[in-house]
Design a protein around this motif. Sequence first.
Motif, PDB file in Angstrom:
ATOM      1  N   MET A   1       0.958  -1.181  -0.071  1.00  0.00           N
ATOM      2  CA  MET A   1       0.200   0.320   0.042  1.00  0.00           C
ATOM      3  C   MET A   1       0.498   1.254  -0.051  1.00  0.00           C
ATOM      4  O   MET A   1       0.113   1.643   0.317  1.00  0.00           O
ATOM      5  CB  MET A   1      -0.921  -0.055   0.968  1.00  0.00           C
TER       6      MET A   1
ATOM      7  N   GLY B   1      -2.682   4.037  -0.506  1.00  0.00           N
ATOM      8  CA  GLY B   1      -2.817   2.596  -0.911  1.00  0.00           C
ATOM      9  C   GLY B   1      -4.090   2.409  -1.028  1.00  0.00           C
ATOM     10  O   GLY B   1      -5.243   2.802   0.331  1.00  0.00           O
TER      11      GLY B   1
ATOM     12  N   GLU C   1      -7.349  -1.878  -0.445  1.00  0.00           N
ATOM     13  CA  GLU C   1      -7.139  -3.067  -0.242  1.00  0.00           C
ATOM     14  C   GLU C   1      -8.566  -3.525   0.136  1.00  0.00           C
ATOM     15  O   GLU C   1      -9.579  -3.109   0.162  1.00  0.00           O
ATOM     16  CB  GLU C   1      -6.646  -3.111   1.219  1.00  0.00           C
TER      17      GLU C   1
ATOM     18  N   ARG D   1      -4.020  -5.757  -2.932  1.00  0.00           N
ATOM     19  CA  ARG D   1      -3.351  -4.642  -2.488  1.00  0.00           C
ATOM     20  C   ARG D   1      -2.851  -3.845  -3.362  1.00  0.00           C
ATOM     21  O   ARG D   1      -2.381  -4.705  -4.110  1.00  0.00           O
ATOM     22  CB  ARG D   1      -2.418  -4.886  -1.603  1.00  0.00           C
TER      23      ARG D   1
ATOM     24  N   GLY E   1      -0.511   0.301  -3.904  1.00  0.00           N
ATOM     25  CA  GLY E   1      -0.807   1.280  -3.250  1.00  0.00           C
ATOM     26  C   GLY E   1       0.387   2.242  -4.291  1.00  0.00           C
ATOM     27  O   GLY E   1       1.222   2.047  -5.208  1.00  0.00           O
TER      28      GLY E   1
END
Length: 277
Positions: A17, A261, A263, A273, A275
Motif C-alpha cells: 500500500m 493505498g 486494500e 493490495r 499503492g
Amino acid sequence: FSNEFLSIGIGGRGQAMAGATVASTNDVTSGYWNPAGLASINANLQMSAMHAEWFAGIGLFDYLAIARPIRNKNNRKVIGLSLVRFGIDNIPNTINLVEPDGTINYNNIKPFSASDYAGLITYGQQILSKTAQVGGSIKILHRRAGKFATAWGFGLDLGAIYKLNRNVQIGFTARDITSTFNAWKFNFTPEEQNILFTNGNEVPTSSIEVTTPKFIIGAAYQNTFQERLRVLVELDLDFTTDGQRNVLISSKAFNIDPKMGLEIGYKEFIFLRAGVG
C-alpha cells in the motif's frame, strides 16, 4: 539521510500500500507504522517476521516483532517489541592490501559488515470510550561499520488514531519527535590512519548525527459489502524537515510526500493490495 533504513517499511501489507497505513494499521506491525494501532489487537499474542533482499541481494533487511495485550475494564492496553536490521555483509576491507614494500597481498583482505539496527519498545492504549487510540515507541539505534565505526542513538515516536464514524478514521504519527541523536565513535589504529592519510583519505572523527522530526497524517475509508467483501482506501501525507528531498512537494524548509493505498479483502482471508507513492 540519517537513519533512512527506518523509512524502507515493513510487512507485505504496508509495502504493497506504498506505506499509506498510518490511519488503518491495527496489528503487531503498528509498532513500526503507528504505535497507536497496537490498541486494536484482540488476540492474546501476535508475531510478525520478514526477510527482504535489496539491490540483487547485496542489502539484507530483517524484521521481527511481537505484541501482547494487557486488558482492563475500561480500555485495551498493548505492549510490543520490534527489531529491525538492514545490513551489507562480506564487504572486502582492502586497507592492508598493499604491503609496506609495495607488493599486493590478497591474503590481507578481510570481510566486514555495515549494519543498522533498531529496537522499538511500543505501547498503545484505547481512550475516549474506545473511539481513539494513542501510543508511543522508544527507539534504540545501533549502527556499525565493521570494527572501524559504531554509533548509538535514542529516539521517541508518538501516534494517535481517531474513529470519526464506522467507516472513516484518521491517524497521525510523529517520528523522532525530540530529534534522534546518533553518537558516532571511530576506531582506527595508528597504522590504519597512516594508510588513509598516505592515500589521500580523510580520517573521520567522533561526531553526532541528528535525525529531525517527521510527521505523517492520514485518513482511511473502509466499507463492507454483503459481509464478505471489504474495501479500504487510505491517503497519507509525509512531512519531512531534514532538507530538500525528491518528492512531489519539495523545498529546503519542509517536504510533503503523498501516498495512497488500496486494500480489497474477501472474507478477511484473501487480499488484493496496491499503492502509489
